[in-house]
Design a protein around this motif. Structure first.
Motif, PDB file in Angstrom:
ATOM      1  N   MET A 143       0.907  -1.070  -0.020  1.00 15.10           N
ATOM      2  CA  MET A 143      -0.003  -0.035   0.015  1.00 15.10           C
ATOM      3  C   MET A 143       0.898   1.176   0.021  1.00 15.10           C
ATOM      4  O   MET A 143       1.844   1.385   0.828  1.00 15.10           O
ATOM      5  N   ARG A 144       0.609   2.205  -1.052  1.00  9.04           N
ATOM      6  CA  ARG A 144       1.341   3.421  -0.753  1.00  9.04           C
ATOM      7  C   ARG A 144       0.625   4.532   0.001  1.00  9.04           C
ATOM      8  O   ARG A 144      -0.674   4.328  -0.004  1.00  9.04           O
ATOM      9  N   VAL A 145       1.356   5.420   0.235  1.00  6.19           N
ATOM     10  CA  VAL A 145       0.613   6.402   1.185  1.00  6.19           C
ATOM     11  C   VAL A 145       1.368   7.899   0.368  1.00  6.19           C
ATOM     12  O   VAL A 145       2.538   8.060   0.598  1.00  6.19           O
ATOM     13  N   PHE A 146       0.371   8.780   0.081  1.00  2.37           N
ATOM     14  CA  PHE A 146       0.717  10.087  -0.409  1.00  2.37           C
ATOM     15  C   PHE A 146       0.631  11.152   0.501  1.00  2.37           C
ATOM     16  O   PHE A 146      -0.532  11.153   1.030  1.00  2.37           O
ATOM     17  N   ALA A 147       1.294  12.053   0.685  1.00  6.15           N
ATOM     18  CA  ALA A 147       1.021  13.513   1.224  1.00  6.15           C
ATOM     19  C   ALA A 147       0.909  14.372   0.192  1.00  6.15           C
ATOM     20  O   ALA A 147       1.755  14.649  -0.748  1.00  6.15           O
ATOM     21  N   ILE A 148      -0.225  15.241  -0.049  1.00  2.49           N
ATOM     22  CA  ILE A 148      -0.497  16.272  -0.918  1.00  2.49           C
ATOM     23  C   ILE A 148      -0.575  17.555  -0.413  1.00  2.49           C
ATOM     24  O   ILE A 148      -1.205  17.686   0.521  1.00  2.49           O
ATOM     25  N   GLY A 149       0.235  18.343  -1.113  1.00  2.00           N
ATOM     26  CA  GLY A 149       0.339  19.883  -0.484  1.00  2.00           C
ATOM     27  C   GLY A 149      -0.864  20.693  -0.952  1.00  2.00           C
ATOM     28  O   GLY A 149      -2.032  20.269  -1.176  1.00  2.00           O
ATOM     29  N   ASP A 150      -0.689  21.998  -0.496  1.00  2.00           N
ATOM     30  CA  ASP A 150      -1.954  23.015  -0.459  1.00  2.00           C
ATOM     31  C   ASP A 150      -2.369  23.299  -1.803  1.00  2.00           C
ATOM     32  O   ASP A 150      -1.531  23.454  -2.888  1.00  2.00           O
ATOM     33  N   ILE A 151      -3.501  22.982  -2.219  1.00  2.00           N
ATOM     34  CA  ILE A 151      -4.167  22.839  -3.508  1.00  2.00           C
ATOM     35  C   ILE A 151      -4.602  24.539  -3.888  1.00  2.00           C
ATOM     36  O   ILE A 151      -4.472  24.735  -5.080  1.00  2.00           O
TER      37      ILE A 151
END
Length: 243
Positions: A1-9
């Protein structure tokens, strides 16, 4: 399983879709968003609607940012905070034209249910801005610190790179967590369009609100996925002023 952190949109739906496509997200992945979904580009309401629908298919964690607090208050009371209005609120309000009261209520609930931080099973901390308590996030006194603080990032930027955790002067608030992932302070302020790491803190706000890109970071491998620069995706818009 991959875990992504996504920045301010910051209302950049086109950038968000680009990043998700590049990551080739599947139902097995986890997406952790560090806040500021609105204010900046013209598709804030559309971003919120997209994320609500995305969370029905994929495990998502939505952390609350300072711009989300302002938008939540407006959706609740229609009260317009002047600072918010001047720094992206105007564009967000315009993006809600055509949305029904039912949809706006659902968006309010979306913001209202957001946590201020998230700690995963591997002791990795995710939050929008920072915290100040030497005892960790659970002992933070003021809620606003989680989405307005910049001292955490300022501190790690000035730390001696040779300093180790067993040093008496190593900041105690950093010792509680394996890694810390934040947004809020654009790395473009430091002439970088890539995420930046200092001590055990990763800053993944790469300036999507302004002239930078939106970033997704796979937190196990540290592989970076980025959109085009936002002005290229919204050539007839200016983005927002800094706050």
């Amino acid at each position: 399983m991959r875990v992504f952190a996504i920045g301010d949109i910051h209302g950049g739906l086109k950038a968000l879709i680009q990043v998700l496509n590049k990551m080739e997200v599947t139902e097995e992945d986890t997406l952790i968003f560090v806040g500021d979904y609105v204010d900046g580009w013209s598709e804030s309401a559309q971003v919120v609607q997209f994320l609500i629908e995305l969370s029905e298919k994929i495990k998502c964690v939505f952390i609350k940012g300072n711009h989300d607090v302002w938008c939540q208050e407006w959706l609740k009371s229609e009260k317009v905070d002047l600072t918010w209005y001047m720094h992206g609120g105007k564009e967000t309000m315009e993006s809600y034209v055509g949305f029904s009261d039912v949809e706006k209520k659902a968006h309010f609930q979306f913001f209202n249910s957001m946590p201020l931080y998230y700690l995963d099973d591997e002791n990795r901390l995710f939050l929008h801005a920072g915290f100040t308590s030497m005892h960790g996030v659970e002992k933070e006194v003021f809620e606003t610190t989680f989405y307005f603080d910049r001292t955490l990032w300022e501190m790690v930027l000035t730390m001696d790179k040779t300093l180790t955790e067993d040093s008496e002067i190593y900041p105690k608030r950093l010792k509680h967590y394996k890694e810390i992932f934040i947004g809020h302070t654009p790395t473009t302020n430091f002439n970088s369009e890539l995420p930046m790491r200092a001590a055990n803190v990763w800053n993944i706000d790469t300036g999507a609100a302004f002239r930078g890109k939106l970033t997704g970071l796979e937190i196990n491998t540290k592989k970076i996925y980025q959109s085009d620069n936002l002005p290229l995706l919204y050539p007839n818009e200016k983005g927002r002023n800094k706050v």
